[in-house]
Design an enzyme around this catalytic site. Sequence first.
Site, PDB file in Angstrom:
ATOM      1  N   HIS A   1      61.691   7.443  36.263  1.00 45.77           N
ATOM      2  CA  HIS A   1      61.257   7.429  37.662  1.00 45.77           C
ATOM      3  C   HIS A   1      60.791   8.850  37.963  1.00 45.77           C
ATOM      4  CE1 HIS A   1      61.381   5.881  41.908  1.00 45.77           C
ATOM      5  NE2 HIS A   1      61.210   7.185  42.077  1.00 45.77           N
TER       6      HIS A   1
ATOM      7  N   LYS B   1      66.991   4.330  31.237  1.00 43.64           N
ATOM      8  CA  LYS B   1      66.264   4.631  32.467  1.00 43.64           C
ATOM      9  C   LYS B   1      66.779   5.901  33.115  1.00 43.64           C
ATOM     10  CE  LYS B   1      63.568   4.146  35.989  1.00 43.64           C
ATOM     11  NZ  LYS B   1      63.051   3.060  36.802  1.00 43.64           N
TER      12      LYS B   1
ATOM     13  N   ASP C   1      57.517  -3.635  38.929  1.00 46.77           N
ATOM     14  CA  ASP C   1      58.503  -3.022  39.824  1.00 46.77           C
ATOM     15  C   ASP C   1      58.840  -3.969  40.979  1.00 46.77           C
ATOM     16  OD1 ASP C   1      60.304  -1.150  40.782  1.00 46.77           O
ATOM     17  OD2 ASP C   1      58.775   0.057  41.790  1.00 46.77           O
TER      18      ASP C   1
ATOM     19  N   HIS D   1      63.238  -5.523  38.792  1.00 47.65           N
ATOM     20  CA  HIS D   1      64.570  -5.509  39.407  1.00 47.65           C
ATOM     21  C   HIS D   1      64.978  -6.946  39.685  1.00 47.65           C
ATOM     22  CE1 HIS D   1      64.452  -1.130  40.077  1.00 47.65           C
ATOM     23  NE2 HIS D   1      63.160  -1.331  40.247  1.00 47.65           N
TER      24      HIS D   1
ATOM     25  N   HIS E   1      55.761   3.084  37.054  1.00 55.17           N
ATOM     26  CA  HIS E   1      55.064   2.833  38.334  1.00 55.17           C
ATOM     27  C   HIS E   1      54.293   4.060  38.825  1.00 55.17           C
ATOM     28  CE1 HIS E   1      58.873   4.580  39.542  1.00 55.17           C
ATOM     29  NE2 HIS E   1      59.523   3.460  39.519  1.00 55.17           N
TER      30      HIS E   1
ATOM     31  N   HIS F   1      58.830  -3.732  33.882  1.00 59.82           N
ATOM     32  CA  HIS F   1      59.645  -3.051  34.920  1.00 59.82           C
ATOM     33  C   HIS F   1      60.006  -4.061  36.012  1.00 59.82           C
ATOM     34  CE1 HIS F   1      60.628   0.791  37.275  1.00 59.82           C
ATOM     35  NE2 HIS F   1      60.991  -0.221  38.045  1.00 59.82           N
TER      36      HIS F   1
HETATM   37  C1  NCD Z   1      63.407  -0.032  43.610  1.00 59.20           C
HETATM   38  C2  NCD Z   1      64.602  -0.882  44.039  1.00 59.20           C
HETATM   39  O1  NCD Z   1      64.575  -1.426  45.168  1.00 59.20           O
HETATM   40  O2  NCD Z   1      65.542  -1.041  43.256  1.00 59.20           O
HETATM   41  N1  NCD Z   1      62.661   0.314  44.785  1.00 59.20           N
HETATM   42  C3  NCD Z   1      61.363   0.691  44.825  1.00 59.20           C
HETATM   43  O3  NCD Z   1      60.888   1.066  45.895  1.00 59.20           O
HETATM   44  N2  NCD Z   1      60.578   0.630  43.767  1.00 59.20           N
HETATM   45  C4  NCD Z   1      63.861   1.158  42.848  1.00 59.20           C
HETATM   46  C5  NCD Z   1      62.747   1.877  42.131  1.00 59.20           C
HETATM   47  O4  NCD Z   1      62.235   1.394  41.124  1.00 59.20           O
HETATM   48  O5  NCD Z   1      62.355   2.965  42.570  1.00 59.20           O
HETATM   49 ZN    ZN Z   2      61.711   0.049  39.946  1.00 56.75          ZN
END
Ligand code: NCD
Ligand code: ZN
Length: 344
Positions: free
Chosen positions: A136, A99, A247, A15, A174, A13
């Site tokens: 999520h 997702k 995450d 970003h 998460h 996971h």
């Molecule tokens: C994530 C993001 O910033 O893209 N933020 C987070 O707080 N985890 C999005 C997500 O996975 O919820």
């Molecule tokens: Zn995330």
Amino acid sequence: MSTITFRRPDDWHVHLRDGAMLQAVLPFTARVFARAIIMPNLVPPVTTAAAAAAYRDRILAALPAGLGFTPLMTAYLTDDSDANEIEQGHRAGVFTAVKLYPAGATTNSALGVTDIAKTYPALERLQALGIPLLVHGEVIDSEVDIFDREAVFIERVLAPLMRRLPQLRLVLEHITTKEAVDFVGGAGPGLAATITAHHLLINRNALFAGGLRPHMYCLPVAKREKHRLALRRAATSGNAKFFLGTDTAPHPIPDKERDFGCAGIFTAPAALEIYAQVFAEEGALDRLEAFASLNGPRFYGLPVNEQRITLAHRPWRVPDEIPTEAGPLRPFLAGEEIGWRIEG
Ligand code: NCD
Ligand code: ZN
């Protein structure tokens, strides 16, 4: 034990963002992890196979020379996702998973799902093809207390979905609560969960320790101490249903430190090291490989990595700030000491 060597891990996971931010943050993930599940919540979101393939190319182009890293792409589910598009993207080797963001639940989720019933045709196809749905797991109902949104999601959305589509492969992403640990642990092998490094370290007090702490804010938000302890037990249990997903979610410092500050914690600069520290504290270093390197590939039906990684018990300090072309970033545990370090 002062060093530990095990199969190279994957991050299920991540970003990575795009453009200058992608360029800046990708090396932190690729230095450690062989593969990562790439979140599709760009602006606009990655909804088509063509968009995902183009994003994958940008990630590979941003990769520092000499680093072997495979991005595993995901499709962003919307109310009108086309099952054929997902199927073709999967058959073409572009989409590893899909997702589900409830609309409005988190960063860049405005185009997410407003009513799960609208996505049944797509989800039925995922079930038929064995494509994992990554969830999520928070309701967005403003009547529900923010600290209860994960537990209520399990009750109102996830459990009914599993009754309707019992063969659908699901990852509850998460997880932050004992309710989630218990639900995943008690379900069949089609349901797994990722656990972040930060949710193993902090409880909700961290958001307010000495003042308001925006860099401790992510979604799902950290919960009470009893939940953190349940997550530590689950991660270190050796149970194959729980695996590593950081995450890591970078936002420039000005976007974190303002009114309506963004949710997301940038853990990539120290994530594996933090997991190692947690497993060492729990006397479970011998189970770190299962959590970081074996359970994820097993769930996704992918081979395990053949390379090895070594961590040593040698303290180092996380940088205070990481300057990037996309603005400065504050990593999780900025300025603090971590006991474990990657040696090679
Ligand atoms: C994530 C993001 O910033 O893209 N933020 C987070 O707080 N985890 C999005 C997500 O996975 O919820
Ligand atoms: Zn995330």
